[in-house]
Design an enzyme around this catalytic site. Structure first.
Site, PDB file in Angstrom:
ATOM      1  N   TYR A   1      32.042  33.856  38.782  1.00 41.03           N
ATOM      2  CA  TYR A   1      32.561  34.959  39.603  1.00 41.03           C
ATOM      3  C   TYR A   1      31.439  35.524  40.475  1.00 41.03           C
ATOM      4  O   TYR A   1      31.617  35.735  41.680  1.00 41.03           O
ATOM      5  CB  TYR A   1      33.165  36.045  38.706  1.00 41.03           C
ATOM      6  CG  TYR A   1      33.705  37.217  39.484  1.00 41.03           C
ATOM      7  CD1 TYR A   1      34.853  37.088  40.258  1.00 41.03           C
ATOM      8  CD2 TYR A   1      33.062  38.449  39.459  1.00 41.03           C
ATOM      9  CE1 TYR A   1      35.346  38.160  40.988  1.00 41.03           C
ATOM     10  CE2 TYR A   1      33.546  39.523  40.181  1.00 41.03           C
ATOM     11  CZ  TYR A   1      34.689  39.368  40.947  1.00 41.03           C
ATOM     12  OH  TYR A   1      35.163  40.433  41.676  1.00 41.03           O
TER      13      TYR A   1
ATOM     14  N   GLU B   1      41.536  44.316  39.796  1.00 35.81           N
ATOM     15  CA  GLU B   1      40.716  45.527  39.654  1.00 35.81           C
ATOM     16  C   GLU B   1      41.508  46.656  39.008  1.00 35.81           C
ATOM     17  O   GLU B   1      40.984  47.389  38.169  1.00 35.81           O
ATOM     18  CB  GLU B   1      40.144  45.966  41.003  1.00 35.81           C
ATOM     19  CG  GLU B   1      39.119  45.013  41.578  1.00 35.81           C
ATOM     20  CD  GLU B   1      37.832  44.901  40.785  1.00 35.81           C
ATOM     21  OE1 GLU B   1      37.599  45.689  39.837  1.00 35.81           O
ATOM     22  OE2 GLU B   1      37.025  44.010  41.112  1.00 35.81           O
TER      23      GLU B   1
ATOM     24  N   TRP C   1      35.521  43.596  32.401  1.00 38.26           N
ATOM     25  CA  TRP C   1      35.799  42.636  33.462  1.00 38.26           C
ATOM     26  C   TRP C   1      35.958  41.241  32.876  1.00 38.26           C
ATOM     27  O   TRP C   1      36.731  40.432  33.371  1.00 38.26           O
ATOM     28  CB  TRP C   1      34.696  42.679  34.523  1.00 38.26           C
ATOM     29  CG  TRP C   1      35.015  41.819  35.701  1.00 38.26           C
ATOM     30  CD1 TRP C   1      34.314  40.735  36.134  1.00 38.26           C
ATOM     31  CD2 TRP C   1      36.141  41.930  36.584  1.00 38.26           C
ATOM     32  NE1 TRP C   1      34.927  40.171  37.230  1.00 38.26           N
ATOM     33  CE2 TRP C   1      36.055  40.899  37.527  1.00 38.26           C
ATOM     34  CE3 TRP C   1      37.215  42.812  36.667  1.00 38.26           C
ATOM     35  CZ2 TRP C   1      36.993  40.712  38.544  1.00 38.26           C
ATOM     36  CZ3 TRP C   1      38.159  42.631  37.683  1.00 38.26           C
ATOM     37  CH2 TRP C   1      38.038  41.590  38.600  1.00 38.26           C
TER      38      TRP C   1
END
Length: 183
Positions: free
Chosen positions: A21, A43, A51
């Site tokens: 990522y 998000e 995350w």
């Protein structure tokens, strides 16, 4: 390759997941409205979670939300809401599911007015974090300060995605010199 400080300190398998990522997505501009919408969904769903949890579930989110197709999600029915709330592959939070559907409807309106979600973002650029948060709270559902900040950093609209000594920072500058002008 030089990375932001947090990547080398991670242990496997987390390191590989986050590194992918970090190296190929975080801070890079997104020019496809469906992908911008998808990043916003991710998000929003990260709120209150790590995350890493979201990265592990990204493919399930993509499948559950019709590959983040804005037009399809905007027309989801109550049956679709129930399907999402029962999908163990994603975050089953009613507020977050409803936000995704309502935000898809809002993005359709923005596309009608500005031509695209991306053009709406560009129209409002440059703004600082506080200005963006105010705009997003007025425009979208479930978009608090941290969600807006991470969304905009992740797509290159706010600085902070990478440290200046990170090689990815310099890669982004090569592909998007306007990044330096972000607030």
């Amino acid at each position: 390759m030089s990375y932001c400080n947090y990547i080398p300190m991670m242990k496997e398998p987390s390191r590989t997941l986050h590194q992918n990522y970090h190296d190929y997505h975080y801070g890079f501009p997104i020019h496809d409205d469906n992908e911008l919408f998808g990043r916003l969904i991710l998000e929003i769903n990260q709120a209150g979670l790590s995350w890493e949890t979201i990265l592990k579930k990204e493919e399930s989110f993509r499948n559950a939300y019709d590959n983040f197709n804005i037009k399809k999600v905007a027309y989801y029915t109550e049956k679709d809401r129930e399907r999402l709330l029962n999908d163990v592959g994603i975050i089953r939070n009613k507020l977050k599911v409803n936000a995704a559907i309502e935000n898809a409807k809002t993005i359709l309106q923005l596309q009608d007015k500005f031509g695209s979600f991306e053009k709406w973002l560009e129209y409002h650029h440059p703004k600082n974090k506080e200005e963006w948060v105010k705009l997003f709270k007025k425009t979208f559902k479930f978009t608090g300060g941290e969600i807006v900040n991470e969304f905009l950093m992740s797509i290159g609209y706010l600085k902070g995605a990478h440290s200046e000594n990170c090689s990815v920072y310099h890669e982004i500058l090569k592909t998007n010199p306007m990044w330096l002008q972000r607030k």
